[in-house]
Design a protein around this motif. Structure first.
Motif, PDB file in Angstrom:
ATOM      1  N   ARG A  63       0.846  -1.199   0.000  1.00  0.00           N
ATOM      2  CA  ARG A  63       0.000   0.000   0.000  1.00  0.00           C
ATOM      3  C   ARG A  63       0.877   1.244   0.000  1.00  0.00           C
ATOM      4  O   ARG A  63       0.574   2.233  -0.675  1.00  0.00           O
ATOM      5  CB  ARG A  63      -0.922  -0.037   1.221  1.00  0.00           C
ATOM      6  N   ALA A  64       1.994   1.203   0.721  1.00  0.00           N
ATOM      7  CA  ALA A  64       2.916   2.338   0.737  1.00  0.00           C
ATOM      8  C   ALA A  64       3.467   2.606  -0.663  1.00  0.00           C
ATOM      9  O   ALA A  64       3.609   3.766  -1.070  1.00  0.00           O
ATOM     10  CB  ALA A  64       4.050   2.094   1.723  1.00  0.00           C
ATOM     11  N   LEU A  66       1.940   1.922  -3.487  1.00  0.00           N
ATOM     12  CA  LEU A  66       0.843   2.506  -4.260  1.00  0.00           C
ATOM     13  C   LEU A  66       0.648   3.974  -3.895  1.00  0.00           C
ATOM     14  O   LEU A  66       0.500   4.817  -4.773  1.00  0.00           O
ATOM     15  CB  LEU A  66      -0.453   1.722  -4.033  1.00  0.00           C
ATOM     16  N   ASP A  67       0.656   4.266  -2.602  1.00  0.00           N
ATOM     17  CA  ASP A  67       0.470   5.651  -2.160  1.00  0.00           C
ATOM     18  C   ASP A  67       1.508   6.586  -2.771  1.00  0.00           C
ATOM     19  O   ASP A  67       1.197   7.719  -3.132  1.00  0.00           O
ATOM     20  CB  ASP A  67       0.522   5.748  -0.636  1.00  0.00           C
ATOM     21  N   GLY A  68       2.760   6.106  -2.893  1.00  0.00           N
ATOM     22  CA  GLY A  68       3.835   6.947  -3.403  1.00  0.00           C
ATOM     23  C   GLY A  68       4.085   6.838  -4.893  1.00  0.00           C
ATOM     24  O   GLY A  68       4.922   7.566  -5.436  1.00  0.00           O
ATOM     25  N   PRO A  73      -4.290   9.982  -9.259  1.00  0.00           N
ATOM     26  CA  PRO A  73      -5.104   9.593  -8.093  1.00  0.00           C
ATOM     27  C   PRO A  73      -6.239   8.634  -8.450  1.00  0.00           C
ATOM     28  O   PRO A  73      -6.540   7.729  -7.682  1.00  0.00           O
ATOM     29  CB  PRO A  73      -5.649  10.928  -7.573  1.00  0.00           C
ATOM     30  N   LYS A  76      -5.052   5.014  -8.425  1.00  0.00           N
ATOM     31  CA  LYS A  76      -4.873   4.538  -7.053  1.00  0.00           C
ATOM     32  C   LYS A  76      -6.223   4.252  -6.406  1.00  0.00           C
ATOM     33  O   LYS A  76      -6.392   3.236  -5.718  1.00  0.00           O
ATOM     34  CB  LYS A  76      -4.106   5.572  -6.227  1.00  0.00           C
ATOM     35  N   GLU A  77      -7.188   5.135  -6.632  1.00  0.00           N
ATOM     36  CA  GLU A  77      -8.520   4.957  -6.043  1.00  0.00           C
ATOM     37  C   GLU A  77      -9.188   3.691  -6.578  1.00  0.00           C
ATOM     38  O   GLU A  77      -9.805   2.940  -5.813  1.00  0.00           O
ATOM     39  CB  GLU A  77      -9.377   6.184  -6.319  1.00  0.00           C
ATOM     40  N   LEU A  80      -7.502   0.587  -5.034  1.00  0.00           N
ATOM     41  CA  LEU A  80      -7.939   0.392  -3.642  1.00  0.00           C
ATOM     42  C   LEU A  80      -9.400  -0.018  -3.568  1.00  0.00           C
ATOM     43  O   LEU A  80      -9.783  -0.800  -2.691  1.00  0.00           O
ATOM     44  CB  LEU A  80      -7.676   1.659  -2.830  1.00  0.00           C
TER      45      LEU A  80
END
Length: 152
Positions: A63-64, A66-68, A73, A76-77, A80
């Motif tokens: 997840r880290a 993906l976040d970075g 966006p 990523k959304e 998730l």
């Protein structure tokens, strides 16, 4: 931002050691889902999400990461949204998909490949029955017309 070709290469590398339930390279599933999104008129962002749709859930990427990641966006959304959370109710999972723009098409392509009769045919009967019912339930909760008949 990562290009679609870079996302594909990254997803293939991240899942390189994984196989599906039939023992096939997992990247075949990713490619089929990405192609399913493309064939259904999906955007490049949806195709990117298709390549990454199982990455966090299967711990191929964190997840880290993906976040970075240098991704829009929306990608990523969508990733998730289709990532199952351990212990999560199916109704919450499907509601999240429906609430996330673009995610339904990614999940529809995923379910279509998962429920492909040729793919299911190589599994043992109990697994085939369980998965066929599971996919039908998810399709119903997502409001998708069931285009696959039970092979049981």
């Amino acid at each position: 931002m990562l290009t679609l070709a870079e996302v594909e290469k990254l997803a293939r590398a991240a899942h390189a050691a994984q196989t599906d339930k039939a023992g096939r390279p997992y990247s075949e599933h990713l490619a089929a889902v990405a192609e399913g999104v493309r064939a259904r008129g999906g955007s490049e962002e949806q195709i990117a999400a298709a390549w990454l749709h199982d990455a966090v859930e299967d711990a191929a990427l964190t997840r880290a990461w993906l976040d970075g990641a240098e991704l829009p966006p929306s990608v990523k959304e969508m990733v998730l949204a289709v990532t199952k959370v351990p212990g999560e109710e199916l109704s919450s999972y499907t509601a999240r998909i429906l609430a996330t723009p673009g995610a339904l098409l990614v999940k529809e392509a995923d379910l279509a490949h998962n429920a492909d009769p040729a793919r299911l045919a190589v599994l043992d009967e109990a697994t085939r029955i369980r998965l066929t019912r599971k996919y039908a339930t998810v399709r119903a909760l997502l409001g998708l017309t069931d285009t696959y008949k039970d092979s049981v």
